[in-house]
Scaffold this motif. Structure first.
Motif, PDB file in Angstrom:
ATOM      1  N   VAL A   1     -10.898  -9.608  -6.098  1.00 27.03           N
ATOM      2  CA  VAL A   1     -11.607  -9.120  -5.464  1.00 27.03           C
ATOM      3  C   VAL A   1     -12.317 -10.080  -4.384  1.00 27.03           C
ATOM      4  O   VAL A   1     -12.803 -10.046  -2.944  1.00 27.03           O
ATOM      5  N   GLU A   2     -11.610 -11.862  -4.435  1.00 27.12           N
ATOM      6  CA  GLU A   2     -11.755 -12.404  -3.713  1.00 27.12           C
ATOM      7  C   GLU A   2     -11.130 -12.545  -2.204  1.00 27.12           C
ATOM      8  O   GLU A   2     -12.007 -12.776  -1.688  1.00 27.12           O
ATOM      9  N   HIS A   3      -9.615 -11.455  -3.016  1.00 33.67           N
ATOM     10  CA  HIS A   3      -9.345 -11.450  -1.942  1.00 33.67           C
ATOM     11  C   HIS A   3      -9.668  -9.755  -0.529  1.00 33.67           C
ATOM     12  O   HIS A   3      -9.545 -10.370   0.518  1.00 33.67           O
ATOM     13  N   ILE A   4      -9.979  -8.538  -2.178  1.00 34.10           N
ATOM     14  CA  ILE A   4     -10.089  -8.129  -0.842  1.00 34.10           C
ATOM     15  C   ILE A   4     -11.172  -8.254   0.312  1.00 34.10           C
ATOM     16  O   ILE A   4     -11.492  -8.059   1.599  1.00 34.10           O
ATOM     17  N   GLY A   5     -12.415  -9.578  -0.361  1.00 33.47           N
ATOM     18  CA  GLY A   5     -13.981  -9.568   0.351  1.00 33.47           C
ATOM     19  C   GLY A   5     -14.002  -8.577   0.170  1.00 33.47           C
ATOM     20  O   GLY A   5     -14.428  -7.185  -0.383  1.00 33.47           O
ATOM     21  N   GLU A   6     -15.508  -8.779   1.742  1.00 34.67           N
ATOM     22  CA  GLU A   6     -16.669  -7.512   1.989  1.00 34.67           C
ATOM     23  C   GLU A   6     -16.054  -6.301   1.985  1.00 34.67           C
ATOM     24  O   GLU A   6     -15.390  -6.317   2.879  1.00 34.67           O
ATOM     25  N   THR A   7     -16.670  -5.147   1.328  1.00 29.03           N
ATOM     26  CA  THR A   7     -16.372  -3.986   1.936  1.00 29.03           C
ATOM     27  C   THR A   7     -16.914  -3.069   0.484  1.00 29.03           C
ATOM     28  O   THR A   7     -18.089  -3.463   0.459  1.00 29.03           O
TER      29      THR A   7
ATOM     30  N   GLU B   1     -12.938  -3.677 -10.363  1.00 27.33           N
ATOM     31  CA  GLU B   1     -12.810  -5.167 -10.887  1.00 27.33           C
ATOM     32  C   GLU B   1     -13.906  -5.891 -10.337  1.00 27.33           C
ATOM     33  O   GLU B   1     -13.643  -7.462 -11.163  1.00 27.33           O
ATOM     34  N   ASN B   2     -15.049  -5.383  -9.721  1.00 27.63           N
ATOM     35  CA  ASN B   2     -16.241  -6.080 -10.592  1.00 27.63           C
ATOM     36  C   ASN B   2     -16.961  -5.944 -11.161  1.00 27.63           C
ATOM     37  O   ASN B   2     -17.895  -7.036 -11.013  1.00 27.63           O
ATOM     38  N   GLU B   3     -16.508  -5.006 -11.938  1.00 26.42           N
ATOM     39  CA  GLU B   3     -17.300  -4.712 -13.090  1.00 26.42           C
ATOM     40  C   GLU B   3     -16.840  -6.152 -14.400  1.00 26.42           C
ATOM     41  O   GLU B   3     -16.907  -5.827 -15.559  1.00 26.42           O
ATOM     42  N   SER B   4     -16.011  -6.374 -13.854  1.00 29.33           N
ATOM     43  CA  SER B   4     -14.743  -7.191 -14.733  1.00 29.33           C
ATOM     44  C   SER B   4     -14.821  -8.518 -14.970  1.00 29.33           C
ATOM     45  O   SER B   4     -15.141  -9.387 -13.372  1.00 29.33           O
TER      46      SER B   4
ATOM     47  N   PHE C   1       1.002  -1.226  -0.216  1.00 23.63           N
ATOM     48  CA  PHE C   1       0.475   0.155   0.242  1.00 23.63           C
ATOM     49  C   PHE C   1       1.125   1.198   0.067  1.00 23.63           C
ATOM     50  O   PHE C   1       1.979   1.635   1.101  1.00 23.63           O
ATOM     51  N   TYR C   2       0.153   2.252  -0.593  1.00 21.63           N
ATOM     52  CA  TYR C   2       1.129   3.459  -0.879  1.00 21.63           C
ATOM     53  C   TYR C   2      -0.013   4.472  -0.147  1.00 21.63           C
ATOM     54  O   TYR C   2       0.683   5.726  -0.807  1.00 21.63           O
ATOM     55  N   SER C   3      -0.757   4.373   0.739  1.00 28.87           N
ATOM     56  CA  SER C   3      -1.094   5.425   0.995  1.00 28.87           C
ATOM     57  C   SER C   3      -1.792   5.141   2.376  1.00 28.87           C
ATOM     58  O   SER C   3      -2.134   3.573   3.054  1.00 28.87           O
ATOM     59  N   ASN C   4      -2.485   6.028   3.185  1.00 27.08           N
ATOM     60  CA  ASN C   4      -3.182   5.800   4.435  1.00 27.08           C
ATOM     61  C   ASN C   4      -4.298   5.647   5.092  1.00 27.08           C
ATOM     62  O   ASN C   4      -4.378   4.300   5.426  1.00 27.08           O
ATOM     63  N   ASN C   5      -5.050   5.963   3.929  1.00 25.96           N
ATOM     64  CA  ASN C   5      -6.047   5.383   3.530  1.00 25.96           C
ATOM     65  C   ASN C   5      -6.629   3.355   3.147  1.00 25.96           C
ATOM     66  O   ASN C   5      -7.001   4.594   1.999  1.00 25.96           O
ATOM     67  N   THR C   6      -6.001   3.122   2.714  1.00 25.22           N
ATOM     68  CA  THR C   6      -6.442   1.772   2.758  1.00 25.22           C
ATOM     69  C   THR C   6      -7.055   1.134   2.182  1.00 25.22           C
ATOM     70  O   THR C   6      -7.639   1.002   1.234  1.00 25.22           O
ATOM     71  N   GLU C   7      -8.009   1.826   3.474  1.00 26.46           N
ATOM     72  CA  GLU C   7      -9.868   0.866   3.350  1.00 26.46           C
ATOM     73  C   GLU C   7     -10.681   1.643   2.029  1.00 26.46           C
ATOM     74  O   GLU C   7     -11.557   0.169   0.981  1.00 26.46           O
ATOM     75  N   GLU C   8     -10.577   3.045   2.165  1.00 26.01           N
ATOM     76  CA  GLU C   8     -10.810   3.153   0.551  1.00 26.01           C
ATOM     77  C   GLU C   8     -10.526   2.988  -0.520  1.00 26.01           C
ATOM     78  O   GLU C   8     -11.418   2.374  -1.700  1.00 26.01           O
ATOM     79  N   ALA C   9      -9.499   2.744  -0.823  1.00 25.70           N
ATOM     80  CA  ALA C   9      -8.548   2.502  -1.730  1.00 25.70           C
ATOM     81  C   ALA C   9      -9.095   1.236  -2.257  1.00 25.70           C
ATOM     82  O   ALA C   9      -9.460   0.992  -3.706  1.00 25.70           O
ATOM     83  N   LEU C  10      -8.913   0.193  -1.024  1.00 24.36           N
ATOM     84  CA  LEU C  10      -9.591  -1.277  -1.360  1.00 24.36           C
ATOM     85  C   LEU C  10     -10.616  -0.863  -1.969  1.00 24.36           C
ATOM     86  O   LEU C  10     -11.551  -1.924  -2.693  1.00 24.36           O
ATOM     87  N   GLY C  11     -12.032   0.198  -1.100  1.00 28.08           N
ATOM     88  CA  GLY C  11     -13.212  -0.336  -1.608  1.00 28.08           C
ATOM     89  C   GLY C  11     -12.758   0.057  -3.191  1.00 28.08           C
ATOM     90  O   GLY C  11     -13.710  -0.686  -4.025  1.00 28.08           O
TER      91      GLY C  11
END
Length: 433
Positions: free
Chosen positions: A173-179, A161-164, A145-155
């Protein structure tokens, strides 16, 4: 712009007007070409056609000349009967049917006798990587990660990626899980690069290094070091930038199929000179796979048109090329190669455009398929030699021996037919040693 039947829309919506339907569509023509290939004659069968064009009239003329000279009707008829190439006519089709039957029983679909002839002479086998040499079920192995706000970036990343339907997108998507889900707008799929979209008014780019360069995303020294390290570990790279700033780097790894290295060694023993992998993945990952499997060449960053151009280049050098793949992107290469080999769990288009199908995507069946093709081609040649040799011996015996007559000749003639049938049926029990 034109849309072909069988096209898969990965993102967004589309409105189309049908210009052609059914058998008139491009997909319908592909199916028709496959059916024509199944009915096409092999080189050996065409040889028999050419041979019979001259041989049959020659035997007829010879028998007439013998009758005119000797006035011996029995001798003339004997020459006419013994000269009939019954074993030659039946020998090649028996070998062909037995070879295709063995393949079907062992999970290999060979689409016609012409395929067998070309496949038996193959010089180079070119592989797609994902889903062919690898299982096709990638997992996220490393993340930076290259920012502090990782939760938002992951969202943002998960929403895009859900579009693909790309395998790497599914892994992310599988790795991130629910967000927290975000609305994704103005999605643009960049060919060979990734996806650019607007999420919550932010411009989000998800893809490879080339896409980051295209989006003018600055990669600092640490990011470049991480990218190099991920590539050396055999990872496919997925970078995420928000408003031109790099936020996330993910390394995704796919497992090599079990037993592939041993199967590739078998291909070399069967006479294949070059084993080549072509992939859209980064060069470092492709090199790692090639080194582990002992491949001859490895080329990364290859778009579908690059793969087709590379195959055409090999063919221009006089090589007979087989291509092994499973996806829609592989269809041009499968169609262009002398032998297109599709994994059975691949797309319908890939299976239809191929010459050989490995059922259930069992890679271990590839060496059996090549060995069977070589055995079938050799069997056809053996039957031709037996059939022609017997006829020549019979005709020579009629003129240069006293013991040859029609009864003995017919016995030998029928025995030769039985021999070529039994020889062809040996292929039903063929197994690669």
């Amino acid at each position: 712009s034109g849309v072909y039947a069988g096209t898969i829309l990965e993102n967004g919506t589309i409105q189309i007007v049908a210009d052609r339907v059914g058998e008139d569509t491009t997909f319908g023509r592909i199916i028709e070409l496959v059916e024509e290939a199944q009915d096409s004659k092999s080189e050996a069968e065409r040889f028999i056609d050419r041979f019979s064009k001259y041989y049959t009239p020659a035997v007829l003329i010879l028998s007439i000349i013998v009758w005119l000279v000797s006035r011996d009707m029995e001798l003339a008829i004997t020459i006419l009967v013994l000269g009939c190439p019954g074993a030659l006519v039946i020998g090649v089709p028996v070998s062909n049917v037995a070879g295709i039957g063995n393949g079907a029983r062992n999970g290999v679909l060979l689409k016609g006798s012409e395929v067998i002839q070309y496949f038996s002479k193959v010089d180079a086998v070119v592989f797609d990587k994902t889903g062919t040499l690898t299982i096709g079920n990638p997992k996220v192995a490393d993340t930076e990660f290259y920012s502090n706000n990782t939760e938002e970036a992951l969202g943002y990343l998960a929403s895009v990626e859900n579009e693909s339907d790309h395998p790497l997108a599914k892994a992310v998507v599988e790795h991130i899980g629910e967000t927290k889900p975000y609305i994704v707008e103005n999605t643009d799929v960049v060919k060979g690069g990734g996806i650019v979209a607007y999420v919550d008014t932010h411009r989000v780019a998800v893809g490879n290094v080339a896409l980051m360069e295209r989006e003018n995303v600055q990669l600092n020294e640490k990011a470049r070091e991480d990218i190099a390290r991920f590539e050396q570990n055999g990872n496919s790279l997925v970078l995420t930038a928000v408003n031109g700033e790099l936020k996330i780097l993910m390394g995704i790894r796919d497992q090599i199929r079990k037993g592939v290295k041993n199967d590739l060694q078998k291909l070399k023993k069967l006479g294949v000179k070059s084993l080549i992998v072509l992939s859209g993945d980064n060069q470092g990952t492709v090199n790692l796979v090639a080194k582990e499997l002992g491949l001859t060449e490895a080329h990364g960053h290859m778009l579908p048109e690059n793969k087709s151009a590379y195959i055409a280049e090999l063919q221009a050098k006089g090589q007979i090329v087989a291509f092994v793949g499973d996806g829609v992107n592989d269809s041009p290469s499968l169609a262009l190669a002398d032998i297109g080999i599709a994994m059975g769990s691949g797309t319908d288009v890939a299976i239809e455009t191929s010459d050989v199908v490995l059922m259930n995507s069992d890679f271990s069946r590839l060496p059996h398929a090549l060995g069977l093709a070589k055995a079938t081609a050799n069997n056809m040649l053996q039957n031709i030699i037996v059939a022609v040799g017997v006829v020549l011996v019979l005709l020579a015996s009629v003129f240069f021996s006293k013991w040859m007559n029609m009864s003995i000749g017919m016995l030998v003639h029928e025995a030769s037919i039985l021999v070529v049938i039994l020889n062809g049926m040996r292929l039903l029990r063929y197994k690669l040693k």
